[in-house]
Design a protein around this motif. Structure first.
Motif: not given
Ligand code: FAD
Length: 483
Positions: A309-312, A317-329, A225-233
Motif C-alpha cells: 500500500a505504501s508503494d502504491i 502521490a508522485e503522479a499528483g493523484w493523492v495528497s495525503d494518507a493515513a495507513l491504519a497501524a 473463503f480463506p480468511r485473509p491473513r494480511d490486510k492494509a487499510t
C-alpha cells in the motif's frame, strides 16, 4: 399477454384463526403495539398496517402458512431484519396483509471448512454468519452497514451488495443453493453445495433479488473463503474522484484481486460524520476535497500489504493523484476508519432531509457521473448539498442530496420526484441502473415500465404468474399492478 396475477383478498377472521393456529398464539401478533416494529422501516419513510404478524419457527410452519394463504388469497409480506431501503418489507396501509417474519429461523445448520460452505436458516443475522465462519478460520465476505440486524434471507431477497463486491461479488455470487417455500406451500429443496451444476435453468437465481415476490427463502448454502491473513487499510485524501479512479486502477494493477474495499466520500461527508457522529475524528491533518477508504487484503505474511500500500501511495502521490494518507497501524484503527464510512447515512439525518439515490454506472464513468449529478441537482435547487459517496470500486454511488441549510425539511422532501427526474436522466445517459443494490420495492416500482424493455417486463410478469398465480407474495412490490 393475457395472463394476469389475481388480486389478494382481505383475510377473514376464520383465516386469521387458521394461520395463528399454525404458529401458536404467542407467535401470531395482533396487538398494535406488538405489530408496530414490523410496520415501520428504518428511515421512517413507510408506515404500513397488517392484519397480523406471523413468526413461524420451522420450514414446515412456513409451508403450512403459505398453503392456507394461497387457498384463501391472503397477501403475505416476507420480512427479515427490516433494514431494506425501498419499502419492500413493509405492508401497504390497507391492513389486509400479513407480515411473515423469518427471525425465528436462525440456526446455522452446517458449516464445512473443507467444502468452504455454510448452510443456514434464512433468519440468521448476517453478522452471526460472519462470526460462525470466523470460528472455523473462514471468511463470509458479505459486508454491509446493517450487518448487525439484517438477515441472510433479506440479503438474498434484495441481492445485497456492500463494500466487498469488487472482490467477492454481490449476494448472488455467494449463494450455492437455496431452500424456498413456494406460494402454494410446497418446499423446493435446492440446498446444493456444488460449484458447478449445469443441469438446466438456474432456479435459485430467480429467487435471489426477487424481494419476496416469487417465493420465501427458508435456507441457503453460502460460499466461504480463506480468511485473509494480511490486510492494509488506508484513509486517503485526494483532489477529485478522477484521481480516485486513477488510484483504483493502479492498486488493482499492482495487487490484482487484493483490493477488497474502495469507498469514496467528499469532504462534506467527513464533516457530517465528525460533527454528528460519536468519537469520530479526521485521520488526516489537513482537509481535502475527497477521500478514499482503501482496503487491501489476502494471503501472505502479515505486514506485506502495508508495504504494498505504501508503494502504491508513493507512486500515486508522485503522479499528483493523492495528497495525503493515513495507513491504519492496528485492527482498531482500521475499524475507526471503516466507522467513518459506515455512519455517513445515519449522521446525515442531522443535516435535515435528504433525497437518496442508490445508482450504478460503469466504474470508469463515476467521476463524470458525480460531477453531472451535482450540477443537475444544483440547477434544480441551488442551495442543496450533494453528498455522493459509496462503493466506487464497483461503480455504485449513493447520491444523497441534502436539503439547503435552514430549508423546510418536508418542503424539500416533497421535491423527491423532481430530483428523481434529473438524477435518473443522468443515470440513463451513463447507461447505469437506478437501483444498484437496494432493490425496487415500493420506492422504484413505478419506474419499472420506463427503465425495462417491454419484453423484459413481460417475462417478469410471466414468471410471477407461474410461481404465484394468486398474487399473494408481496403484492404491489417490484412490479406495478396490471390493469
Ligand atoms: C445502515 C444501513 C446500511 C445499509 N447498507 C447496505 C449496503 O451497503 N448494501 C446493500 O445492499 N444494502 C444495504 N442496506 C440495505 C439493507 O440492509 C439490505 O437491503 C438488506 O439486504 C436487507 O435485509 P433485511 O434482512 O433487513 O431484509 P428486509 O428489509 O426485512 O427485507 C428486504 C426484502 O427482502 C424480502 N425478504 C426478506 N426475507 C426474505 C426471505 N426469507 N425470503 C424471501 N424474501 C425475503 C422482503 O420481503 C423485502 O422484499 C443498508 C441498510 C441500512 C439500514
Amino acid at each position: 399477454m393475457d395472463q394476469k396475477v389475481t388480486k389478494p383478498q382481505p383475510p377473514t377472521e376464520a383465516t386469521l384463526q387458521r394461520l395463528a393456529g399454525v404458529v401458536g398464539a404467542r407467535y401470531a401478533l395482533r396487538d398494535d403495539e406488538d405489530k408496530q416494529p414490523y410496520l415501520v422501516e428504518w428511515r421512517d419513510k413507510y408506515f404500513g398496517a397488517a392484519a397480523m404478524v406471523l413468526r413461524p419457527g420451522s420450514v414446515e410452519e412456513v409451508s403450512q402458512l403459505l398453503a392456507i394463504a394461497n387457498e384463501t388469497h391472503t397477501a403475505i409480506v416476507p420480512q427479515g431484519g427490516n433494514t431494506g431501503l425501498v419499502g419492500a418489507q413493509i405492508p401497504f396501509e390497507s391492513g389486509h396483509e400479513i407480515v411473515l417474519s423469518l427471525s425465528r429461523l436462525n440456526r446455522v445448520r452446517d458449516i464445512d471448512a473443507a467444502d468452504n460452505t455454510i448452510t443456514v436458516d434464512a433468519g440468521c443475522v448476517l453478522q452471526s454468519i460472519q462470526d460462525a465462519a470466523d470460528r472455523v478460520d473462514r471468511l463470509f465476505p458479505l459486508r454491509i452497514g446493517s450487518e448487525g440486524s439484517c438477515q441472510i434471507g433479506g440479503n438474498i431477497g434484495t441481492n445485497a451488495g456492500g463494500t466487498a463486491v469488487l472482490a467477492y461479488g454481490n449476494t448472488r455470487d455467494l449463494v450455492l443453493g437455496l431452500e424456498v417455500v413456494l406460494a402454494d406451500g410446497r418446499v423446493w429443496n435446492g440446498l446444493r453445495r456444488l460449484r458447478k451444476d449445469n443441469t438446466g435453468y438456474d432456479l435459485k437465481n430467480l429467487f435471489i433479488g426477487s424481494e419476496g415476490t416469487l417465493g420465501i427463502v427458508t435456507g441457503a448454502v453460502l460460499k466461504l473463503f480463506p480468511r485473509p491473513r494480511d490486510k492494509a487499510t488506508v484513509f486517503i485524501g485526494l483532489p477529485s474522484p478522477a484521481n480516485a479512479l486513477e488510484l483504483l486502477g493502479l492498486a488493482q494493477e499492482r495487487t490484482g484481486r487484493r483490493v477488497t474495499g474502495f469507498e469514496i466520500m467528499p469532504r462534506f461527508g467527513l464533516e457530517v460524520v465528525i460533527t454528528h457522529g460519536q468519537n469520530m475524528r479526521d485521520p488526516l491533518a489537513e482537509p481535502h476535497p475527497w477521500y478514499v477508504l482503501m482496503e487491501l487484503s489476502g494471503g501472505g505474511s502479515p505486514g506485506t500489504l502495508n508495504d504494498t500500500a505504501s508503494d502504491i501511495l508513493a507512486e500515486a502521490a508522485e503522479a499528483g493523484w493523492v495528497s495525503d494518507a493515513a495507513l491504519a497501524a492496528s485492527e482498531a484503527q482500521a475499524g475507526d476508519f471503516w466507522r467513518l464510512r459506515e455512519v455517513v447515512s445515519e449522521t446525515q439525518k442531522h443535516e435535515g432531509g435528504s433525497i437518496k439515490f442508490d445508482v450504478s454506472v460503469p466504474v470508469s464513468s463515476v467521476p463524470d457521473f458525480i460531477d453531472e449529478v451535482s450540477a443537475a441537482c444544483k440547477a434544480l435547487e441551488p442551495g442543496c448539498r450533494p453528498l455522493q459517496f459509496g462503493h466506487m470500486g464497483d461503480g455504485n454511488i449513493h447520491s444523497n442530496i441534502t436539503q439547503p441549510v435552514g430549508a423546510d425539511k418536508q418542503a424539500f422532501l416533497d421535491r423527491w420526484g423532481d430530483f428523481n427526474d434529473v438524477v435518473h436522466e443522468v443515470v440513463a445517459r451513463f447507461q447505469g441502473s437506478i437501483s444498484a443494490e437496494h432493490g425496487v420495492g415500493r420506492l422504484k416500482r413505478d419506474w419499472m415500465p420506463r427503465i425495462k424493455q417491454p419484453l423484459e417486463l413481460e417475462m417478469m410478469y410471466m414468471l410471477k404468474h407461474q410461481l404465484d398465480p394468486n398474487g399473494i407474495l408481496n403484492p404491489g412490490k417490484v412490479l406495478p399492478p396490471q390493469n
